[in-house]
Motif scaffolding. Structure first.
Motif, mmCIF file in Angstrom:
data_model
loop_
_atom_site.group_PDB
_atom_site.id
_atom_site.type_symbol
_atom_site.label_atom_id
_atom_site.label_comp_id
_atom_site.label_asym_id
_atom_site.label_seq_id
_atom_site.Cartn_x
_atom_site.Cartn_y
_atom_site.Cartn_z
ATOM 1 N N GLU A 155 -8.424 12.967 -87.930
ATOM 2 C CA GLU A 155 -9.406 11.963 -87.540
ATOM 3 C C GLU A 155 -9.124 10.663 -88.281
ATOM 4 O O GLU A 155 -9.115 10.640 -89.513
ATOM 5 N N LEU A 156 -8.862 9.592 -87.516
ATOM 6 C CA LEU A 156 -8.568 8.286 -88.098
ATOM 7 C C LEU A 156 -9.406 7.220 -87.411
ATOM 8 O O LEU A 156 -9.672 7.306 -86.216
ATOM 9 N N MET A 157 -9.799 6.224 -88.166
ATOM 10 C CA MET A 157 -10.512 5.080 -87.611
ATOM 11 C C MET A 157 -9.518 3.946 -87.360
ATOM 12 O O MET A 157 -8.722 3.613 -88.230
ATOM 13 N N THR A 158 -9.554 3.375 -86.175
ATOM 14 C CA THR A 158 -8.671 2.266 -85.827
ATOM 15 C C THR A 158 -9.400 0.956 -86.088
ATOM 16 O O THR A 158 -10.441 0.690 -85.489
ATOM 17 N N PRO A 159 -8.878 0.115 -86.974
ATOM 18 C CA PRO A 159 -9.590 -1.126 -87.323
ATOM 19 C C PRO A 159 -9.404 -2.202 -86.260
ATOM 20 O O PRO A 159 -8.479 -2.155 -85.448
ATOM 21 N N GLN A 202 -0.095 4.707 -84.185
ATOM 22 C CA GLN A 202 -0.718 5.880 -83.590
ATOM 23 C C GLN A 202 0.302 6.780 -82.892
ATOM 24 O O GLN A 202 0.236 8.009 -82.982
ATOM 25 N N TYR A 222 -3.380 1.585 -92.994
ATOM 26 C CA TYR A 222 -4.273 0.425 -93.128
ATOM 27 C C TYR A 222 -3.574 -0.673 -93.927
ATOM 28 O O TYR A 222 -4.035 -1.086 -94.988
#
Length: 480
Positions: A155-159, A202, A222
């Motif tokens: 699970e990764l957050m894309t800024p 990604q 990041y």
């Protein structure tokens, strides 16, 4: 007659104890057979519900024959030749150390979760859960792929790209370094290269998701706060603004300025002898890494390493003809190959090329540089060892100068000199100041750090040609 009858009665009386002993012996022996247990089961009404005990070695040696076995059920044809199980994918995980079992063995498997959280050094946080659920039988469950499996959920957050006030959180001094900061941000547009950069990140993670050791770590995922395309309203000057961290690059070679290099660099498998910015050699001195790569090519040919042969031949061809930047002595930055994507006129206006001038802002200090090399499509924020040491004297190959996203790389596309060559540092300082003035100039609190020449060009010594001595000619005599 009476005498014979008396004898027969006496004889029969003597046989009674022997018969009684025989009956008692047979009864005692029957206790070691399965029949008493079956008799008890029959009396209790539980016949067929409890499996008979396994016969002992003594039972096998008795003359009593066991009951005939029941007819086995037919085995389906597809189970006679089962296909070998193949794993869906393979990956490596950190070893999980379970707590010791209690002294007494449990009577049943406990239903629930065993949670273990481990933070890896590379910045990948792993939360592993071991779940036990009710199954059927072992022989049936072992045939189900879902009965014993490992699920990996990354699970990764894309800024999103930072702009305006958000950019000031990375470096609060930007609006003091650039008095026209607010006006520049009003004309700034998020570059499509920002989204392309994170798509490359990604895709790389999707490709390597089954090998956790090859995943991009937190630092490199990041590493980019924004990529902005800015056109100054007054001067119409285009600039590409990349906000990122800073890693160290230590590549390059140039026999014209540095005829020899340390042995550890010559033998290194990772040192890159070339940079994207290059120019034709100006002297006849060979590149200091040429011989090392020729030896490497020879080993590749002995091992029939076709990929290595192709790479070595290409590098050797360049080392014979060109000179390159030296990361230890030159001030340059590295931009991702992502900026080479896109074919529209808009992309061409903001696309940097090797040799374009750039200004690097850290805190309130501004450093001049050029675009010297291109890096991977999924990574930004790299600079030469010389520039890194100017920013942080503790910087080195294994120690980055800036870890947070407080470095502004302001690139001026279309500003490279007509002819490539070693960096002219007087011109570098002058041109960068002029280009910064096109963006509104620097504020009073800003400090422009001029870069000086550290490694001048060593020209070839002229060869002294031996001239043959000719006999002196007599002057012609004039007639009176």
């Amino acid at each position: 007659m009476s005498l014979s009858r008396h004898k027969n009665q006496k004889k029969n009386r003597s046989l009674v104890p022997l018969g009684l002993l025989a009956v008692l012996g047979i009864g005692a022996g029957s206790l070691y057979t399965p029949y008493p247990e079956r008799l008890v089961q029959a009396l209790r009404g539980n016949s067929g519900k409890t499996a008979p005990a396994q016969p002992t070695l003594e039972q096998e040696q008795t003359d009593i024959a066991p009951p005939p076995p029941s007819e086995p059920e037919p085995i389906p044809a597809e189970t006679l030749t089962p296909k070998p199980w193949q794993p869906t994918s393979s990956f490596s995980m950190a070893e999980i150390h379970l707590p010791p079992f209690p002294p007494a063995l449990p009577e049943r498997v406990e239903i629930g979760n065993f949670e273990h959280i481990n933070s890896m050094d590379k910045g990948i946080n792993i939360q592993s859960n071991v779940n036990f659920s009710e199954g059927t039988t072992a022989s049936a469950d072992r045939k189900k792929r879902s009965a014993y499996q490992v699920k990996v959920s990354l699970e990764l957050m894309t800024p999103h790209a930072a702009q305006g006030e958000e950019l000031l959180s990375a470096n609060p001094s930007l609006n003091k370094v650039f008095p026209a900061y607010q006006r520049l941000m009003e004309h700034a547009k998020v570059s499509s290269w920002f989204n392309a950069l994170y798509l490359h990140k990604q895709n790389r993670i999707r490709k390597n998701a089954c090998t956790l050791s090859r995943l991009l770590d937190r630092h490199n995922y990041y590493d980019t706060d924004t990529i902005l395309e800015i056109t100054a309203p007054e001067s119409n000057r285009n600039a590409l603004w990349i906000q990122a961290d800073m890693d160290v690059v230590s590549d390059g070679s140039d026999g014209d300025r540095l005829p020899d290099m340390p042995k550890k660099i010559k033998e290194s498998e990772f040192y890159q002898p070339s940079t994207s910015y290059k120019w034709r050699k100006k002297t006849k001195r060979p590149n200091p890494l040429l011989l090392a790569w020729q030896e490497r090519l020879k080993k590749y040919k002995e091992n029939n390493n076709q990929e290595g042969i192709k790479k070595a031949e290409h590098i050797i061809g360049d080392l014979r003809i060109f000179s390159f930047l030296l990361a230890e002595y030159d001030s340059f930055i590295v931009v991702p190959l992502t900026v080479n994507e896109g074919t529209t006129e808009h992309h061409k206006k903001f696309r940097p090329v090797a040799g374009d001038y750039a200004a690097v802002v850290v805190g309130n200090k501004v450093y001049p540089a050029i675009v010297g090399d291109f890096g991977p499509k999924f990574k930004t924020g790299e600079a030469s060892l010389r520039l890194c040491k100017a920013i942080n004297e503790k910087a080195g190959v294994y120690n980055r100068p800036v870890s947070d996203l407080s470095v502004s790389y302001i690139i001026f596309p279309g500003t490279k000199e007509p002819e490539n060559g070693p960096i002219d540092y007087d011109k570098l300082n002058t041109r960068c100041k002029e280009l910064l003035n096109d963006l509104g100039g620097l504020g009073q609190e800003a400090e422009f750090v001029e870069m000086k020449e550290l490694l001048p060009l060593l020209l070839d010594e002229p060869k002294q040609e031996k001239k043959e001595q000719k006999p002196a000619q007599q002057a012609p005599q004039t007639q009176a």
